[in-house]
Scaffold this active site. Structure first.
Site, PDB file in Angstrom:
ATOM      1  CD  GLU A  94       5.382  34.536  -2.695  1.00 37.73           C
ATOM      2  OE1 GLU A  94       4.887  35.667  -2.501  1.00 37.73           O
ATOM      3  OE2 GLU A  94       4.833  33.684  -3.406  1.00 37.73           O
ATOM      4  CD  GLU A 125      21.549  16.561  -6.094  1.00 35.11           C
ATOM      5  OE1 GLU A 125      21.884  15.761  -5.214  1.00 35.11           O
ATOM      6  OE2 GLU A 125      20.385  16.988  -6.215  1.00 35.11           O
TER       7      GLU A 125
END
Length: 315
Positions: A94, A125
Protein backbone atom coordinates in the site's frame (compact mmCIF):
# COMPACT_ATOMS: atom_id res chain seq x y z
CA UNK A 1 15.73 -42.84 38.44
CA UNK A 2 13.75 -42.76 35.23
CA UNK A 3 11.72 -39.75 34.15
CA UNK A 4 8.16 -40.29 33.02
CA UNK A 5 7.34 -39.14 29.49
CA UNK A 6 4.72 -36.76 30.86
CA UNK A 7 7.39 -34.70 32.65
CA UNK A 8 9.76 -34.37 29.70
CA UNK A 9 9.90 -30.82 28.33
CA UNK A 10 8.60 -30.57 24.79
CA UNK A 11 9.90 -27.42 23.03
CA UNK A 12 7.12 -27.66 20.46
CA UNK A 13 4.39 -27.42 23.13
CA UNK A 14 3.14 -23.83 22.89
CA UNK A 15 0.05 -24.28 25.03
CA UNK A 16 1.37 -21.79 27.57
CA UNK A 17 1.33 -18.95 25.05
CA UNK A 18 -1.35 -16.32 25.48
CA UNK A 19 -2.34 -16.68 21.83
CA UNK A 20 -2.97 -20.42 22.24
CA UNK A 21 -5.08 -20.36 25.38
CA UNK A 22 -8.84 -20.88 25.44
CA UNK A 23 -10.97 -17.80 25.95
CA UNK A 24 -13.51 -18.32 28.74
CA UNK A 25 -15.79 -15.67 27.22
CA UNK A 26 -16.34 -17.84 24.15
CA UNK A 27 -16.75 -21.21 25.85
CA UNK A 28 -20.22 -21.56 24.25
CA UNK A 29 -19.19 -20.17 20.87
CA UNK A 30 -20.80 -23.00 18.93
CA UNK A 31 -24.17 -22.34 20.58
CA UNK A 32 -24.47 -18.63 19.83
CA UNK A 33 -26.91 -17.06 17.39
CA UNK A 34 -25.56 -14.97 14.50
CA UNK A 35 -26.36 -11.75 16.36
CA UNK A 36 -24.72 -13.04 19.54
CA UNK A 37 -21.63 -13.96 17.50
CA UNK A 38 -21.42 -10.45 16.07
CA UNK A 39 -21.82 -8.88 19.51
CA UNK A 40 -19.15 -11.11 21.06
CA UNK A 41 -16.66 -10.44 18.27
CA UNK A 42 -17.33 -6.72 18.63
CA UNK A 43 -16.75 -6.86 22.38
CA UNK A 44 -13.48 -8.75 21.98
CA UNK A 45 -12.23 -6.45 19.24
CA UNK A 46 -12.33 -3.54 21.70
CA UNK A 47 -9.27 -5.13 23.26
CA UNK A 48 -7.22 -4.30 20.18
CA UNK A 49 -7.57 -0.57 20.84
CA UNK A 50 -6.44 -1.01 24.44
CA UNK A 51 -3.47 -3.10 23.29
CA UNK A 52 -2.31 -0.38 20.91
CA UNK A 53 -2.61 2.21 23.69
CA UNK A 54 -0.53 0.04 26.02
CA UNK A 55 2.21 -0.21 23.36
CA UNK A 56 2.25 3.50 22.48
CA UNK A 57 5.84 4.13 23.58
CA UNK A 58 7.55 1.30 21.65
CA UNK A 59 5.37 2.13 18.64
CA UNK A 60 6.60 5.72 18.79
CA UNK A 61 10.21 4.54 19.06
CA UNK A 62 9.64 2.33 16.03
CA UNK A 63 8.32 5.28 14.01
CA UNK A 64 11.46 7.22 14.90
CA UNK A 65 13.73 4.32 13.92
CA UNK A 66 11.97 3.72 10.60
CA UNK A 67 11.96 7.42 9.76
CA UNK A 68 15.69 7.71 10.47
CA UNK A 69 16.51 4.65 8.38
CA UNK A 70 14.43 5.62 5.37
CA UNK A 71 15.67 9.20 5.56
CA UNK A 72 19.25 7.91 5.27
CA UNK A 73 18.59 5.72 2.24
CA UNK A 74 17.70 2.54 4.10
CA UNK A 75 14.81 0.17 3.52
CA UNK A 76 11.99 -1.16 5.68
CA UNK A 77 11.36 -4.90 5.67
CA UNK A 78 8.41 -6.71 7.23
CA UNK A 79 8.96 -10.43 7.64
CA UNK A 80 6.58 -13.10 8.88
CA UNK A 81 4.70 -16.30 8.13
CA UNK A 82 1.01 -17.03 7.66
CA UNK A 83 -1.34 -14.20 8.60
CA UNK A 84 1.45 -12.14 10.16
CA UNK A 85 3.51 -12.28 6.98
CA UNK A 86 0.54 -11.54 4.75
CA UNK A 87 -0.25 -8.43 6.77
CA UNK A 88 3.31 -7.22 6.28
CA UNK A 89 3.08 -7.77 2.54
CA UNK A 90 -0.24 -5.90 2.46
CA UNK A 91 1.13 -2.88 4.32
CA UNK A 92 4.21 -2.76 2.11
CA UNK A 93 2.10 -2.99 -1.06
CA UNK A 94 0.00 0.00 0.00
CA UNK A 95 2.96 2.37 0.38
CA UNK A 96 3.69 3.06 -3.33
CA UNK A 97 0.16 4.20 -4.27
CA UNK A 98 -0.38 6.11 -1.03
CA UNK A 99 2.99 7.80 -0.69
CA UNK A 100 4.54 7.40 -4.17
CA UNK A 101 7.44 5.41 -2.73
CA UNK A 102 9.53 3.07 -4.89
CA UNK A 103 8.51 -0.58 -4.40
CA UNK A 104 11.89 -1.48 -2.93
CA UNK A 105 11.62 1.08 -0.10
CA UNK A 106 9.10 -0.93 1.96
CA UNK A 107 9.06 -4.67 1.33
CA UNK A 108 7.05 -7.51 2.78
CA UNK A 109 8.71 -10.92 3.03
CA UNK A 110 6.46 -13.93 3.51
CA UNK A 111 7.60 -17.45 4.33
CA UNK A 112 6.83 -19.46 1.22
CA UNK A 113 7.01 -16.45 -1.09
CA UNK A 114 4.16 -15.01 -3.20
CA UNK A 115 2.40 -18.38 -3.48
CA UNK A 116 1.82 -18.33 0.29
CA UNK A 117 -0.36 -15.24 -0.08
CA UNK A 118 -3.23 -17.35 -1.39
CA UNK A 119 -2.33 -20.84 -0.27
CA UNK A 120 -1.45 -21.82 3.28
CA UNK A 121 2.18 -22.80 3.70
CA UNK A 122 2.60 -22.43 7.44
CA UNK A 123 5.01 -25.38 7.56
CA UNK A 124 7.63 -23.13 5.98
CA UNK A 125 7.74 -20.97 9.10
CA UNK A 126 9.68 -23.60 11.06
CA UNK A 127 13.07 -23.15 9.37
CA UNK A 128 15.34 -20.68 11.16
CA UNK A 129 17.91 -20.69 8.35
CA UNK A 130 15.28 -19.75 5.77
CA UNK A 131 14.77 -16.48 7.64
CA UNK A 132 18.51 -15.90 7.62
CA UNK A 133 18.62 -16.63 3.90
CA UNK A 134 15.85 -14.10 3.23
CA UNK A 135 17.99 -11.37 4.78
CA UNK A 136 21.06 -12.44 2.83
CA UNK A 137 19.12 -12.55 -0.44
CA UNK A 138 18.05 -8.93 0.01
CA UNK A 139 21.47 -7.83 1.23
CA UNK A 140 20.09 -6.29 4.40
CA UNK A 141 22.60 -3.86 5.87
CA UNK A 142 23.13 -1.40 8.70
CA UNK A 143 20.96 1.29 7.07
CA UNK A 144 17.87 -0.93 7.03
CA UNK A 145 15.07 -1.71 9.50
CA UNK A 146 13.64 -5.22 9.80
CA UNK A 147 10.28 -5.75 11.51
CA UNK A 148 9.67 -9.34 12.56
CA UNK A 149 5.97 -10.15 12.96
CA UNK A 150 4.78 -13.27 14.76
CA UNK A 151 1.59 -13.41 16.82
CA UNK A 152 2.83 -16.17 19.12
CA UNK A 153 6.38 -14.84 19.22
CA UNK A 154 8.05 -18.18 18.48
CA UNK A 155 8.24 -18.46 14.67
CA UNK A 156 11.74 -19.75 13.78
CA UNK A 157 11.64 -18.13 10.33
CA UNK A 158 11.18 -14.70 11.91
CA UNK A 159 13.77 -15.36 14.60
CA UNK A 160 16.28 -16.38 11.97
CA UNK A 161 15.65 -13.21 10.00
CA UNK A 162 16.07 -10.97 13.03
CA UNK A 163 19.23 -12.80 14.06
CA UNK A 164 20.76 -12.28 10.63
CA UNK A 165 19.60 -8.66 10.44
CA UNK A 166 21.23 -7.88 13.78
CA UNK A 167 24.47 -9.42 12.61
CA UNK A 168 24.44 -7.04 9.66
CA UNK A 169 23.82 -4.04 11.92
CA UNK A 170 20.23 -3.45 10.84
CA UNK A 171 17.75 -1.97 13.29
CA UNK A 172 15.35 -4.69 14.43
CA UNK A 173 11.76 -4.40 15.63
CA UNK A 174 9.73 -7.30 16.99
CA UNK A 175 5.93 -7.45 17.05
CA UNK A 176 4.16 -10.21 18.97
CA UNK A 177 0.90 -10.76 20.83
CA UNK A 178 2.35 -12.58 23.83
CA UNK A 179 4.20 -11.18 26.86
CA UNK A 180 7.98 -10.92 26.66
CA UNK A 181 8.49 -13.60 29.32
CA UNK A 182 6.61 -16.14 27.18
CA UNK A 183 8.66 -15.47 24.04
CA UNK A 184 11.82 -13.44 24.73
CA UNK A 185 13.75 -12.05 21.79
CA UNK A 186 16.79 -9.91 21.09
CA UNK A 187 15.57 -6.86 19.20
CA UNK A 188 16.16 -3.14 19.37
CA UNK A 189 12.46 -2.39 19.85
CA UNK A 190 10.06 -4.93 21.33
CA UNK A 191 6.35 -4.31 20.68
CA UNK A 192 3.87 -6.52 22.53
CA UNK A 193 0.23 -6.25 21.51
CA UNK A 194 -1.60 -8.14 24.23
CA UNK A 195 -5.16 -8.75 23.09
CA UNK A 196 -5.65 -11.98 25.04
CA UNK A 197 -6.87 -15.39 23.87
CA UNK A 198 -8.84 -15.58 20.64
CA UNK A 199 -12.57 -16.35 20.55
CA UNK A 200 -11.64 -19.34 18.41
CA UNK A 201 -8.72 -20.72 20.39
CA UNK A 202 -5.41 -20.29 18.57
CA UNK A 203 -6.89 -18.54 15.51
CA UNK A 204 -4.55 -15.56 15.46
CA UNK A 205 -5.99 -14.21 12.22
CA UNK A 206 -8.67 -12.72 14.51
CA UNK A 207 -7.76 -10.22 17.26
CA UNK A 208 -4.03 -10.75 16.83
CA UNK A 209 -4.34 -10.12 13.11
CA UNK A 210 -6.49 -7.04 13.66
CA UNK A 211 -4.14 -5.46 16.18
CA UNK A 212 -1.13 -6.27 14.00
CA UNK A 213 -2.77 -4.50 11.05
CA UNK A 214 -3.43 -1.51 13.29
CA UNK A 215 0.19 -1.41 14.42
CA UNK A 216 1.56 -1.63 10.88
CA UNK A 217 -0.79 1.16 9.79
CA UNK A 218 0.67 3.32 12.54
CA UNK A 219 4.29 2.47 11.73
CA UNK A 220 4.22 3.03 7.99
CA UNK A 221 1.90 6.04 8.02
CA UNK A 222 3.71 7.60 10.97
CA UNK A 223 7.07 7.26 9.27
CA UNK A 224 5.76 8.68 6.00
CA UNK A 225 4.26 11.65 7.83
CA UNK A 226 7.64 12.31 9.47
CA UNK A 227 9.35 12.04 6.07
CA UNK A 228 7.20 14.85 4.66
CA UNK A 229 4.87 12.81 2.49
CA UNK A 230 1.86 14.38 4.18
CA UNK A 231 0.82 18.04 4.40
CA UNK A 232 -1.74 18.62 7.13
CA UNK A 233 -3.66 15.40 6.79
CA UNK A 234 -3.45 15.16 3.00
CA UNK A 235 -1.43 12.56 1.10
CA UNK A 236 0.43 15.08 -1.05
CA UNK A 237 2.74 12.40 -2.45
CA UNK A 238 -0.16 10.29 -3.71
CA UNK A 239 0.64 8.44 -6.94
CA UNK A 240 -1.82 9.66 -9.60
CA UNK A 241 -2.19 6.34 -11.38
CA UNK A 242 -5.93 6.01 -11.97
CA UNK A 243 -9.15 8.01 -12.17
CA UNK A 244 -9.88 7.75 -8.46
CA UNK A 245 -6.44 8.96 -7.46
CA UNK A 246 -6.48 11.81 -9.98
CA UNK A 247 -9.80 12.92 -8.53
CA UNK A 248 -8.26 12.80 -5.04
CA UNK A 249 -5.27 14.81 -6.25
CA UNK A 250 -7.52 17.47 -7.75
CA UNK A 251 -9.59 17.71 -4.58
CA UNK A 252 -6.41 18.14 -2.51
CA UNK A 253 -5.27 20.97 -4.78
CA UNK A 254 -8.67 22.66 -4.71
CA UNK A 255 -8.94 22.35 -0.93
CA UNK A 256 -5.44 23.69 -0.23
CA UNK A 257 -5.45 26.50 -2.80
CA UNK A 258 -7.85 29.02 -4.27
CA UNK A 259 -8.07 27.12 -7.56
CA UNK A 260 -11.19 25.71 -9.17
CA UNK A 261 -11.11 22.18 -10.55
CA UNK A 262 -10.17 23.15 -14.10
CA UNK A 263 -7.25 25.31 -12.94
CA UNK A 264 -6.17 22.58 -10.52
CA UNK A 265 -6.14 20.06 -13.38
CA UNK A 266 -3.96 22.38 -15.48
CA UNK A 267 -1.57 22.87 -12.54
CA UNK A 268 -1.41 19.14 -11.89
CA UNK A 269 -0.54 18.49 -15.53
CA UNK A 270 2.22 21.12 -15.45
CA UNK A 271 3.67 19.48 -12.35
CA UNK A 272 3.89 16.09 -14.03
CA UNK A 273 1.03 14.71 -11.88
CA UNK A 274 2.91 15.51 -8.66
CA UNK A 275 0.60 17.03 -6.05
CA UNK A 276 3.36 18.23 -3.73
CA UNK A 277 5.23 19.90 -6.57
CA UNK A 278 2.00 21.47 -7.82
CA UNK A 279 1.36 22.96 -4.37
CA UNK A 280 4.94 24.22 -4.19
CA UNK A 281 4.58 25.84 -7.61
CA UNK A 282 1.28 27.56 -6.85
CA UNK A 283 1.74 28.57 -3.21
CA UNK A 284 5.41 29.42 -3.61
CA UNK A 285 4.83 31.23 -6.94
CA UNK A 286 7.61 29.24 -8.61
CA UNK A 287 8.02 27.41 -11.88
CA UNK A 288 8.41 23.64 -11.80
CA UNK A 289 12.22 23.60 -11.78
CA UNK A 290 12.60 26.15 -8.99
CA UNK A 291 9.83 24.51 -6.99
CA UNK A 292 11.57 21.15 -7.23
CA UNK A 293 14.86 22.72 -6.19
CA UNK A 294 13.21 24.23 -3.13
CA UNK A 295 11.65 20.90 -2.16
CA UNK A 296 14.96 19.09 -2.63
CA UNK A 297 16.71 21.69 -0.48
CA UNK A 298 14.24 20.86 2.32
CA UNK A 299 14.37 17.07 1.94
CA UNK A 300 10.92 16.92 0.37
CA UNK A 301 9.26 18.65 3.32
CA UNK A 302 6.58 20.92 1.86
CA UNK A 303 5.88 23.09 4.91
CA UNK A 304 9.44 24.39 5.49
CA UNK A 305 9.99 24.67 1.73
CA UNK A 306 6.91 26.87 1.42
CA UNK A 307 7.95 28.95 4.42
CA UNK A 308 11.34 29.60 2.81
CA UNK A 309 9.79 30.48 -0.55
CA UNK A 310 7.23 32.83 1.00
CA UNK A 311 9.92 34.49 3.12
CA UNK A 312 11.84 35.29 -0.05
CA UNK A 313 8.67 36.78 -1.57
CA UNK A 314 8.02 38.96 1.47
CA UNK A 315 11.41 39.70 3.07
Amino acid sequence: MSTSSSSVFDPTDRGHLLTEQANPRSAQLDQLSPLELVDLFNQEDQRTVAAIAAAREPLALAIEAITAALGQGGRLYYIGAGTSGRLGVLDAAECPPTFCTPPELVQGILAGGPAALVKSSEGLEDVFTDGEAAMAERQVNDRDVVVGITAGGTTPYVKGALHAARQQGAKTIFIACVPADQAPIEADIDIRLLVGPELLAGSTRLKAGTVTKMALNILSTGAMVRLGKVYGNRMVDVAVTNTKLRDRALRILCDLTDLDRAAAAELLDRSGQQVKLALMMHLGQLDADLAQQQLTRHQGQLRPALAAAQASLHP
